[in-house]
Design an enzyme around this catalytic site. Sequence first.
Site, PDB file in Angstrom:
ATOM      1  N   SER A  59       0.802  -1.238   0.000  1.00  0.00           N
ATOM      2  CA  SER A  59       0.000   0.000   0.000  1.00  0.00           C
ATOM      3  C   SER A  59       0.828   1.279   0.000  1.00  0.00           C
ATOM      4  O   SER A  59       0.263   2.373  -0.121  1.00  0.00           O
ATOM      5  CB  SER A  59      -0.981   0.011   1.177  1.00  0.00           C
ATOM      6  OG  SER A  59      -2.037  -0.879   0.924  1.00  0.00           O
ATOM      7  N   LYS A  62       0.097   3.345  -2.946  1.00  0.00           N
ATOM      8  CA  LYS A  62      -1.027   4.294  -3.002  1.00  0.00           C
ATOM      9  C   LYS A  62      -0.590   5.756  -3.124  1.00  0.00           C
ATOM     10  O   LYS A  62      -1.151   6.504  -3.931  1.00  0.00           O
ATOM     11  CB  LYS A  62      -1.940   4.110  -1.780  1.00  0.00           C
ATOM     12  CG  LYS A  62      -2.778   2.830  -1.813  1.00  0.00           C
ATOM     13  CD  LYS A  62      -3.654   2.723  -0.579  1.00  0.00           C
ATOM     14  CE  LYS A  62      -4.652   1.567  -0.682  1.00  0.00           C
ATOM     15  NZ  LYS A  62      -4.018   0.238  -0.614  1.00  0.00           N
ATOM     16  N   TYR A 169     -11.221   2.199   4.535  1.00  0.00           N
ATOM     17  CA  TYR A 169     -10.001   1.907   3.774  1.00  0.00           C
ATOM     18  C   TYR A 169     -10.250   0.734   2.838  1.00  0.00           C
ATOM     19  O   TYR A 169     -10.742  -0.305   3.261  1.00  0.00           O
ATOM     20  CB  TYR A 169      -8.865   1.589   4.749  1.00  0.00           C
ATOM     21  CG  TYR A 169      -7.520   1.433   4.106  1.00  0.00           C
ATOM     22  CD1 TYR A 169      -6.961   2.477   3.370  1.00  0.00           C
ATOM     23  CD2 TYR A 169      -6.802   0.259   4.248  1.00  0.00           C
ATOM     24  CE1 TYR A 169      -5.716   2.341   2.790  1.00  0.00           C
ATOM     25  CE2 TYR A 169      -5.546   0.117   3.679  1.00  0.00           C
ATOM     26  CZ  TYR A 169      -5.013   1.160   2.943  1.00  0.00           C
ATOM     27  OH  TYR A 169      -3.775   1.025   2.364  1.00  0.00           O
TER      28      TYR A 169
END
Length: 385
Positions: A59, A62, A169
């Site tokens: 992540s 991101k 999330y």
Amino acid sequence: MDPNAVDVVLQEAVARGAVPNAVVVAADRDGPILESAAGPRVAGGGEPVDAGTHVRIMSMTKPVATVAALQQVERGTLRLDAPVEEYCPEFADLQVLDGFDGDVPRMRPPATKATVHQLLTHTTGLGYWFFNAELLRWETVTGTPNVLSGSNVIFRAPLLADPGTRFEYGINTDWVGKVVEAASGLGFDVAVKEGVTGPLGMDDTSFAPSGEQRANCVPVHMRAPDGTWQPSELDLHPEPEYYAGGHGLYATPRDYLRFQRALLGNGELEGTRILRPETVDAAFTNQIGDLGFPATIPSADPGSTADFSAGPGHTWGYGLLLNTEDLPGRRRAGSGAWAGLCNTHFWVDRTTGITAAVYTQTLPFVAPEVHQVYVDVERALYGAL
């Protein structure tokens, strides 16, 4: 600065078995100030890890994807207030999961249309299986794989709340990749290469690592029944159907530090600008209003993650978790940070002018003894400064 304090933290953490290995990198506004590492690439011995070792940043992809989207905003090809379906018509087919009748998911239309801004701020209602038991159940009863499958079928996953009603999330940034493709006319991997990793000289960062880079990659380690760390075969799909803005990049700690330094430099690194200063400021500003970032996000899949506890006083910008208060002995208020599922963590503290990251490759995410190493490293780093 004296790197010894961080060296000691890492060496002690590996010696006591908190982590199988770890790498720390840090920089200030003038450039890199620290590379520290401890432990072998594979638990049990062998070649040591260092700042040039490849890892799955998961992540931590991101923020890179978010920058690629914000670049399109700056160019006028992408509007933050536009409905997602304006760029990805298939998004209009998504419905809200409203419970179950037996094993049959109960669906309803969303109350409003999700926007690109909501994708960038995890407020569309899209989720992840490891943090949402309802979504995990939906994946199970429908036979739909999770995002680690690399399959486009993941884009059929439902919303878990109406857009704009809560921070949840989830796979929003995978959708961001699709939006960037539509806005730029480029493949998402090309948009990232041309807009971010190429200009910043991040030659070891890729969605599709070479054979040599794969050979240089740390395996994901998990606990054996006796508590020791064991390497696993777990990995991302080598030939995914889409390049995942949410989790798809491999990088080295040294390479990703260049991206962190660009954020620290208000969008510029060594004379190369990837974002305007005002865009970076927006990324470090609360973008979710009063919705708030949960103090604790409970785990729905303990094999993937422990409970994630940021604590009170946090909000979300663009691609970044923001602490609204100073963390004593650590980063200052207004810092931006995020992490990856295999326990990679970074932060950018624009007040003190420090950015750093801590890397290992373990599951579950934020297991207490692993997360404590991150906290200990940060305290040692600030103490040494």
